[in-house]
Design a protein around this motif. Structure first.
Motif, mmCIF file in Angstrom:
data_model
loop_
_atom_site.group_PDB
_atom_site.id
_atom_site.type_symbol
_atom_site.label_atom_id
_atom_site.label_comp_id
_atom_site.label_asym_id
_atom_site.label_seq_id
_atom_site.Cartn_x
_atom_site.Cartn_y
_atom_site.Cartn_z
ATOM 1 N N LEU A 13 0.742 -1.134 -0.047
ATOM 2 C CA LEU A 13 -0.079 0.071 0.109
ATOM 3 C C LEU A 13 0.819 1.205 0.006
ATOM 4 N N ASN A 14 2.009 1.147 0.494
ATOM 5 C CA ASN A 14 2.906 2.198 0.886
ATOM 6 C C ASN A 14 3.378 2.554 -0.524
ATOM 7 N N ALA A 15 3.877 1.479 -1.383
ATOM 8 C CA ALA A 15 4.276 1.856 -2.544
ATOM 9 C C ALA A 15 3.404 2.514 -3.665
ATOM 10 N N ALA A 16 2.054 1.785 -3.664
ATOM 11 C CA ALA A 16 0.814 2.447 -4.502
ATOM 12 C C ALA A 16 0.780 3.959 -3.913
ATOM 13 N N VAL A 17 0.723 4.176 -2.696
ATOM 14 C CA VAL A 17 0.412 5.729 -2.488
ATOM 15 C C VAL A 17 1.553 6.371 -2.845
ATOM 16 N N GLY A 18 3.058 5.764 -2.833
ATOM 17 C CA GLY A 18 4.148 6.445 -3.271
ATOM 18 C C GLY A 18 4.015 6.846 -4.778
ATOM 19 N N MET A 19 3.667 6.052 -5.336
ATOM 20 C CA MET A 19 3.613 6.196 -6.864
ATOM 21 C C MET A 19 2.353 7.171 -7.241
ATOM 22 N N GLU A 20 1.183 7.027 -6.551
ATOM 23 C CA GLU A 20 0.141 7.909 -6.784
ATOM 24 C C GLU A 20 0.612 9.381 -6.523
ATOM 25 N N VAL A 21 1.241 9.598 -5.381
ATOM 26 C CA VAL A 21 1.302 10.889 -4.854
ATOM 27 C C VAL A 21 2.595 11.548 -5.794
ATOM 28 N N ALA A 22 3.800 10.488 -5.922
ATOM 29 C CA ALA A 22 4.869 11.130 -7.124
ATOM 30 C C ALA A 22 4.052 11.639 -8.324
ATOM 31 N N CYS A 23 3.274 10.868 -8.915
ATOM 32 C CA CYS A 23 2.790 11.243 -10.319
ATOM 33 C C CYS A 23 1.708 12.469 -10.079
ATOM 34 N N ALA A 24 1.062 12.534 -9.143
ATOM 35 C CA ALA A 24 0.020 13.642 -8.718
ATOM 36 C C ALA A 24 0.888 14.847 -8.636
ATOM 37 N N VAL A 25 1.972 14.933 -7.848
ATOM 38 C CA VAL A 25 2.776 16.121 -7.780
ATOM 39 C C VAL A 25 3.250 16.751 -9.119
ATOM 40 N N VAL A 26 3.734 15.530 -9.765
ATOM 41 C CA VAL A 26 4.406 16.183 -11.211
ATOM 42 C C VAL A 26 3.392 16.545 -11.920
ATOM 43 N N VAL A 27 2.070 15.761 -11.981
ATOM 44 C CA VAL A 27 1.073 16.751 -12.862
ATOM 45 C C VAL A 27 0.623 17.976 -12.269
ATOM 46 N N LEU A 28 0.860 18.032 -10.904
ATOM 47 C CA LEU A 28 0.447 19.395 -10.388
ATOM 48 C C LEU A 28 1.370 20.469 -11.054
ATOM 49 N N LEU A 29 2.682 20.254 -10.822
ATOM 50 C CA LEU A 29 3.685 21.118 -11.165
ATOM 51 C C LEU A 29 3.676 21.302 -12.551
ATOM 52 N N ALA A 30 3.323 20.332 -13.372
ATOM 53 C CA ALA A 30 3.133 20.567 -14.744
ATOM 54 C C ALA A 30 2.478 21.613 -15.232
ATOM 55 N N ARG A 31 1.202 21.570 -14.620
ATOM 56 C CA ARG A 31 0.167 22.615 -14.997
ATOM 57 C C ARG A 31 0.571 23.963 -14.566
ATOM 58 N N PHE A 32 1.030 24.046 -13.072
ATOM 59 C CA PHE A 32 1.596 25.485 -12.703
ATOM 60 C C PHE A 32 2.540 26.019 -13.783
ATOM 61 N N LEU A 33 3.663 25.185 -13.943
ATOM 62 C CA LEU A 33 4.928 25.586 -14.777
ATOM 63 C C LEU A 33 4.308 25.891 -16.176
ATOM 64 N N ASP A 34 3.341 25.212 -16.883
ATOM 65 C CA ASP A 34 2.677 25.457 -18.160
ATOM 66 C C ASP A 34 2.094 27.032 -18.153
ATOM 67 N N GLN A 35 1.482 27.103 -16.953
ATOM 68 C CA GLN A 35 0.575 28.469 -16.623
ATOM 69 C C GLN A 35 1.658 29.566 -16.610
ATOM 70 N N ALA A 36 2.677 29.240 -15.827
ATOM 71 C CA ALA A 36 3.810 30.143 -15.359
ATOM 72 C C ALA A 36 4.521 30.841 -16.647
ATOM 73 N N VAL A 37 4.740 29.672 -17.450
ATOM 74 C CA VAL A 37 5.948 29.897 -18.290
ATOM 75 C C VAL A 37 5.523 29.933 -19.655
ATOM 76 N N GLU A 38 4.656 29.022 -20.106
ATOM 77 C CA GLU A 38 4.398 28.834 -21.502
ATOM 78 C C GLU A 38 2.982 29.606 -21.928
ATOM 79 N N ILE A 39 1.860 29.383 -21.127
ATOM 80 C CA ILE A 39 0.817 30.040 -21.495
ATOM 81 C C ILE A 39 0.590 31.421 -21.654
ATOM 82 N N GLU A 40 0.217 32.157 -22.769
ATOM 83 C CA GLU A 40 -0.016 33.431 -22.511
ATOM 84 C C GLU A 40 -1.305 33.851 -23.180
#
Lengths: 86, 153, 58, 252
Positions: free
Chosen positions: D214-241
């Protein structure tokens, strides 16, 4: 001796939390929040809750500042656009 | 009277107190340097606490902080490059203080824990912390040339 | 052929280094720790090589 | 239902909750005393299942259903962010400009990326032995990837971080947690019950039955979720105008 350590860490958390509220500028507040996170991590470790301390360190050291500063950047860039070629 | 606990309390009060003051007031340059120094202080306090409570597993907190702390400061150096552009902060003294404090504490703990993989882990954390502190202060002191560019990514 | 060998060599170097780091990090060493450590180190080594290529390939 | 009536309903409901809370609070063991009913049971249950870290045992074994709720909250939050921060019609995507970074900082980022990744995986894998676990390790893994953005620029990060894969990883982590729960059900006991696997020897990697999985499942889910979250923030801050047809040069 542990009481003194608990007292110091509680005081530091109180001081940095007050500072986080007092500072108004978002960029500077991100900095104060990072230091507040560190103070909280120490407090959690002193009261024998290392898992919570580790969560605070993992999130507060690099992730929160990144989210805040990216938002500040987006707001600033939007401001520049409305202002035309300032 | 646990000596490690006394050391942790003194380091926390003497080291982290000024950090909170430094990050809450003054120009942005000094605040970022204070945050960078704060990471080193808290990492060392975590090491001392793991020794004071005789719980080697608490060293993982110092490890995660030694890995992610400098990355946080680099985030500031990178995304606040415009605000830091005019006079980038030069805080070599603080870097030297942090590095020497880290060396003293890691050596003391290595002596206390004796030879073995745990000592190598302590040395690894010490190296990561000092390297991170030096690189972060280097980045703050103008590691991002062309900071004058209006927006950077 | 040279490029693939270079890539493989770099991943292997990172893999050995990171497996060693894993063994330093853990407290008790047993067969399962080796297996999990080696696979985690392999993942990190591949990421390290990809990151270097992404950073330099500008 | 007039406004006053609604206030009365709120008042009665609030009062009832208050009474229950006070009644419950009255029977709690007082602070700092020697009696810890909940603590003793949790520690004995954790030790019975050979889980060294009692907090992980509570998180992933005794109250695994609550952790399922927390994980779904994170999943929902990232889903909401993805919807909110999507690129709208009047916005255009501008490729990010390469950024100059001092060589020592670049080398530091290159060296630290695998080390931070390894540390994150170490924290996830040893969740049931030492402080840490799926959530903390997942965040460290996600932050490790973004050292590439700090060391170089957003273009370098985008090359090695296909967002689609991480979105699938996010969903897969959540699904893995559910599948492990249903496996407990199929195994003849209850949903998310820790009766499936042998508890292994204490303080080793295979101890704790399903807790490490269960730890591994949560680890995978949290890591991917944070990457997707930061991807959206970075897109907005850097690329989208905004694409308001302004003749401004590409300045992102």
């Amino acid at each position: 001796m542990t009481d003194a350590l608990t007292l110091v860490s509680l005081l530091l958390v109180a001081a940095s939390a007050t500072a986080a509220v007092a500072v108004r500028d978002p960029a500077r507040q991100a900095l104060v929040l990072a230091v507040l996170g560190l103070a909280l991590a120490v407090l959690f470790t002193v009261v024998q809750a290392p898992d919570v301390g580790l969560s605070q360190l993992a999130v507060g050291s690099a992730l929160t500042p990144l989210l805040i500063l990216l938002s500040v950047r987006k707001v600033r860039r939007r401001g520049q656009h409305e202002g035309g070629d300032r | 009277m646990n000596g490690w606990l006394v050391a942790a309390t003194v380091l926390l009060a003497a080291g982290f107190g000024p950090v909170v003051w430094g990050v809450a007031t003054g120009p942005l340059e000094r605040r970022v340097v204070a945050q960078n120094f704060g990471t080193s202080v808290v990492c060392l306090v975590m090491l001392l606490l793991s020794q004071a409570y005789v719980r080697p597993s608490y060293v993982d907190l110092a490890l995660v902080l030694a890995v992610l702390g400098p990355a946080g400061t680099l985030v500031y150096a990178r995304l606040l490059a415009d605000d830091l552009g005019d006079d980038p902060p030069h805080a070599n003294l603080l870097t030297v203080v942090a590095a020497s404090a880290a060396t003293v504490i890691v050596v003391a703990m290595c002596v206390a824990t004796g030879p073995g993989r745990a000592t190598v882990k302590l040395v690894l954390i010490g190296v990561l912390l000092v390297a991170g502190n030096v690189i972060a202060s280097r980045a703050l002191a103008g590691g991002f040339p062309g900071a004058g560019a209006s927006t950077r990514d | 052929m040279g490029r693939a060998a270079a890539v493989a060599a770099e991943v292997l170097a990172w893999w050995l280094l990171l497996t060693g780091a894993w063994l330093v990090l853990i407290s008790t060493v047993d067969a399962l720790e080796y297996l999990v450590g080696a696979s985690a180190a392999l993942l990190a080594a591949v990421a390290a090589q990809a990151a270097r290529r992404a950073m330099s390939g500008r | 239902m007039s406004r006053r009536m609604r206030m009365w309903v709120l008042a009665t409901g609030g009062l009832a909750v208050a009474v229950l809370l006070v009644a419950g609070y009255a029977r709690l063991p007082h602070f700092g005393g020697a009696v810890h009913p909940y603590g003793e049971r949790a520690v004995s249950a954790a030790l019975a299942r050979h889980t060294a870290n009692v907090i992980s045992s509570v998180n992933f074994d005794l109250r695994a259903f609550d952790t399922l709720g927390e994980e779904t909250i994170l999943f929902g939050a990232v889903l909401g962010t993805v919807v909110l921060l999507r690129q709208t019609r009047d916005e255009r995507e501008v490729p990010p400009a390469p950024a100059e970074v001092a060589p020592p900082v670049r080398r530091y980022a290159l060296i630290m990326l695998p080390v931070a990744l390894l540390t994150g995986l170490y924290v996830v894998a040893h969740g049931q032995l030492s402080p840490g676990g799926g959530f903390q390790g997942g965040v460290v893994v996600a932050t490790a990837l973004h050292l590439l953005y700090i060391g170089a620029d957003y273009r370098a990060l985008e090359k090695i971080r296909p967002v689609g894969t991480y979105e699938v990883g996010d969903a897969a982590g959540e699904a893995a947690y559910l599948v492990l729960g249903v496996a407990g059900l199929l195994g003849g006991s209850a949903f998310l019950a820790n009766t499936l696997l042998p508890y292994g020897t204490f303080n080793t990697l295979a101890s704790g039955g399903t807790v490490p999985l269960l730890n591994a499942a949560v680890g995978m889910e949290v890591a991917c979720a944070v990457v997707v979250l930061l991807a959206r923030f970075l897109d907005q801050a850097v690329e989208i105008e905004e694409d308001n047809g302004s003749a401004m040069g590409k300045e992102s």
